[in-house]
Design a protein around this motif. Structure first.
Motif, PDB file in Angstrom:
ATOM      1  N   LEU A  14      -4.753  -4.875  27.714  1.00 32.85           N
ATOM      2  CA  LEU A  14      -4.956  -6.216  28.269  1.00 32.85           C
ATOM      3  C   LEU A  14      -3.906  -7.194  27.744  1.00 32.85           C
ATOM      4  O   LEU A  14      -3.382  -8.011  28.493  1.00 32.85           O
ATOM      5  N   ASN A  15      -3.603  -7.120  26.462  1.00 36.79           N
ATOM      6  CA  ASN A  15      -2.596  -8.041  25.903  1.00 36.79           C
ATOM      7  C   ASN A  15      -1.219  -7.817  26.508  1.00 36.79           C
ATOM      8  O   ASN A  15      -0.451  -8.760  26.671  1.00 36.79           O
ATOM      9  N   GLU A  16      -0.897  -6.581  26.861  1.00 39.28           N
ATOM     10  CA  GLU A  16       0.411  -6.296  27.449  1.00 39.28           C
ATOM     11  C   GLU A  16       0.476  -6.622  28.932  1.00 39.28           C
ATOM     12  O   GLU A  16       1.501  -7.083  29.418  1.00 39.28           O
ATOM     13  N   LYS A  17      -0.585  -6.385  29.674  1.00 41.76           N
ATOM     14  CA  LYS A  17      -0.538  -6.441  31.136  1.00 41.76           C
ATOM     15  C   LYS A  17      -1.233  -7.639  31.768  1.00 41.76           C
ATOM     16  O   LYS A  17      -0.883  -8.043  32.864  1.00 41.76           O
ATOM     17  N   PHE A  18      -2.245  -8.204  31.104  1.00 46.60           N
ATOM     18  CA  PHE A  18      -3.051  -9.250  31.750  1.00 46.60           C
ATOM     19  C   PHE A  18      -2.285 -10.559  31.817  1.00 46.60           C
ATOM     20  O   PHE A  18      -1.750 -11.030  30.819  1.00 46.60           O
ATOM     21  N   GLN A  19      -2.245 -11.129  33.022  1.00 50.76           N
ATOM     22  CA  GLN A  19      -1.617 -12.430  33.230  1.00 50.76           C
ATOM     23  C   GLN A  19      -2.458 -13.251  34.186  1.00 50.76           C
ATOM     24  O   GLN A  19      -2.987 -12.723  35.162  1.00 50.76           O
ATOM     25  N   ASP A  20      -2.565 -14.508  33.897  1.00 46.50           N
ATOM     26  CA  ASP A  20      -3.236 -15.441  34.790  1.00 46.50           C
ATOM     27  C   ASP A  20      -2.457 -16.749  34.717  1.00 46.50           C
ATOM     28  O   ASP A  20      -2.222 -17.259  33.616  1.00 46.50           O
ATOM     29  N   CYS A  25      -3.353 -16.747  27.256  1.00 45.61           N
ATOM     30  CA  CYS A  25      -4.419 -16.210  26.417  1.00 45.61           C
ATOM     31  C   CYS A  25      -4.032 -14.859  25.838  1.00 45.61           C
ATOM     32  O   CYS A  25      -3.060 -14.246  26.244  1.00 45.61           O
ATOM     33  N   ASP A  26      -4.812 -14.425  24.847  1.00 40.66           N
ATOM     34  CA  ASP A  26      -4.702 -13.063  24.332  1.00 40.66           C
ATOM     35  C   ASP A  26      -6.105 -12.579  23.981  1.00 40.66           C
ATOM     36  O   ASP A  26      -7.066 -13.341  23.995  1.00 40.66           O
ATOM     37  N   PHE A  27      -6.198 -11.280  23.678  1.00 39.27           N
ATOM     38  CA  PHE A  27      -7.478 -10.651  23.412  1.00 39.27           C
ATOM     39  C   PHE A  27      -7.484 -10.052  22.014  1.00 39.27           C
ATOM     40  O   PHE A  27      -6.464  -9.597  21.507  1.00 39.27           O
ATOM     41  N   SER A  28      -8.658 -10.043  21.387  1.00 37.29           N
ATOM     42  CA  SER A  28      -8.857  -9.342  20.125  1.00 37.29           C
ATOM     43  C   SER A  28     -10.222  -8.657  20.178  1.00 37.29           C
ATOM     44  O   SER A  28     -11.063  -8.991  21.018  1.00 37.29           O
ATOM     45  N   ILE A  29     -10.419  -7.697  19.302  1.00 40.86           N
ATOM     46  CA  ILE A  29     -11.699  -6.978  19.264  1.00 40.86           C
ATOM     47  C   ILE A  29     -12.688  -7.803  18.461  1.00 40.86           C
ATOM     48  O   ILE A  29     -12.394  -8.234  17.343  1.00 40.86           O
ATOM     49  N   PHE A  30     -13.863  -8.019  19.021  1.00 38.83           N
ATOM     50  CA  PHE A  30     -14.920  -8.775  18.357  1.00 38.83           C
ATOM     51  C   PHE A  30     -15.983  -7.838  17.797  1.00 38.83           C
ATOM     52  O   PHE A  30     -16.453  -8.007  16.685  1.00 38.83           O
ATOM     53  N   SER A  31     -16.371  -6.837  18.578  1.00 38.00           N
ATOM     54  CA  SER A  31     -17.438  -5.935  18.168  1.00 38.00           C
ATOM     55  C   SER A  31     -17.253  -4.585  18.857  1.00 38.00           C
ATOM     56  O   SER A  31     -16.852  -4.531  20.013  1.00 38.00           O
ATOM     57  N   LEU A  32     -17.569  -3.515  18.143  1.00 35.69           N
ATOM     58  CA  LEU A  32     -17.507  -2.187  18.754  1.00 35.69           C
ATOM     59  C   LEU A  32     -18.842  -1.783  19.369  1.00 35.69           C
ATOM     60  O   LEU A  32     -18.890  -1.037  20.334  1.00 35.69           O
ATOM     61  N   GLU A  33     -19.948  -2.240  18.804  1.00 37.47           N
ATOM     62  CA  GLU A  33     -21.254  -1.855  19.343  1.00 37.47           C
ATOM     63  C   GLU A  33     -22.159  -3.071  19.389  1.00 37.47           C
ATOM     64  O   GLU A  33     -22.631  -3.514  18.340  1.00 37.47           O
ATOM     65  N   PRO A  34     -22.402  -3.663  20.521  1.00 38.87           N
ATOM     66  CA  PRO A  34     -21.808  -3.339  21.813  1.00 38.87           C
ATOM     67  C   PRO A  34     -20.349  -3.793  21.840  1.00 38.87           C
ATOM     68  O   PRO A  34     -19.969  -4.725  21.130  1.00 38.87           O
ATOM     69  N   HIS A  40      -8.838 -15.514  23.613  1.00 37.56           N
ATOM     70  CA  HIS A  40      -8.390 -16.749  22.955  1.00 37.56           C
ATOM     71  C   HIS A  40      -7.468 -17.504  23.906  1.00 37.56           C
ATOM     72  O   HIS A  40      -6.439 -16.977  24.312  1.00 37.56           O
ATOM     73  N   VAL A  41      -7.833 -18.729  24.240  1.00 36.34           N
ATOM     74  CA  VAL A  41      -7.011 -19.583  25.100  1.00 36.34           C
ATOM     75  C   VAL A  41      -6.108 -20.407  24.190  1.00 36.34           C
ATOM     76  O   VAL A  41      -6.579 -21.063  23.267  1.00 36.34           O
ATOM     77  N   HIS A  42      -4.795 -20.365  24.448  1.00 33.44           N
ATOM     78  CA  HIS A  42      -3.831 -21.028  23.578  1.00 33.44           C
ATOM     79  C   HIS A  42      -3.558 -22.480  23.947  1.00 33.44           C
ATOM     80  O   HIS A  42      -2.940 -23.193  23.168  1.00 33.44           O
ATOM     81  N   ASP A  43      -3.993 -22.918  25.091  1.00 39.06           N
ATOM     82  CA  ASP A  43      -3.750 -24.297  25.530  1.00 39.06           C
ATOM     83  C   ASP A  43      -4.795 -25.208  24.894  1.00 39.06           C
ATOM     84  O   ASP A  43      -5.939 -25.270  25.341  1.00 39.06           O
TER      85      ASP A  43
END
Length: 98
Positions: A14-20, A25-34, A40-43
């Protein structure tokens, strides 16, 4: 249950390919289960994302995950929810993958 390898594959993909065009923004892992990600919105000047924007983002994230052939616990992601995470940050959103 998702493995750490699957989780990092999804986050990195997602960090490499996702664009809007509306948000940086970027993504990080919050929890594995669930399995949950943080978006994270940078603006800093952007107010809370509207329900409509979160809905569009969830569809775009799901589409990107399908292109990556990403799986959670061996099952393709069918549903993505983007919800506010105000206790973490005013500019963070929890991304729940099912």
């Amino acid at each position: 249950m998702i493995t750490a390898q699957e989780a990092y594959f999804i986050k990195n993909g997602l960090n490499e390919k996702f664009q809007d065009p509306r948000i940086d923004c970027d993504f990080s892992i919050f929890s594995l289960e669930p399995f949950q990600l943080l978006l994270h919105v940078h603006d800093e000047e952007m107010d809370e994302l509207s329900t409509e924007t979160r809905y569009v983002l969830s569809r775009k994230i799901r589409s990107q995950l399908n292109q990556l052939n990403a799986k959670v616990g061996g099952t393709p992601v069918k549903t993505v929810f983007v919800i506010s995470a105000p206790l973490i940050s005013d500019h963070s959103y929890c991304v729940i993958l099912q």
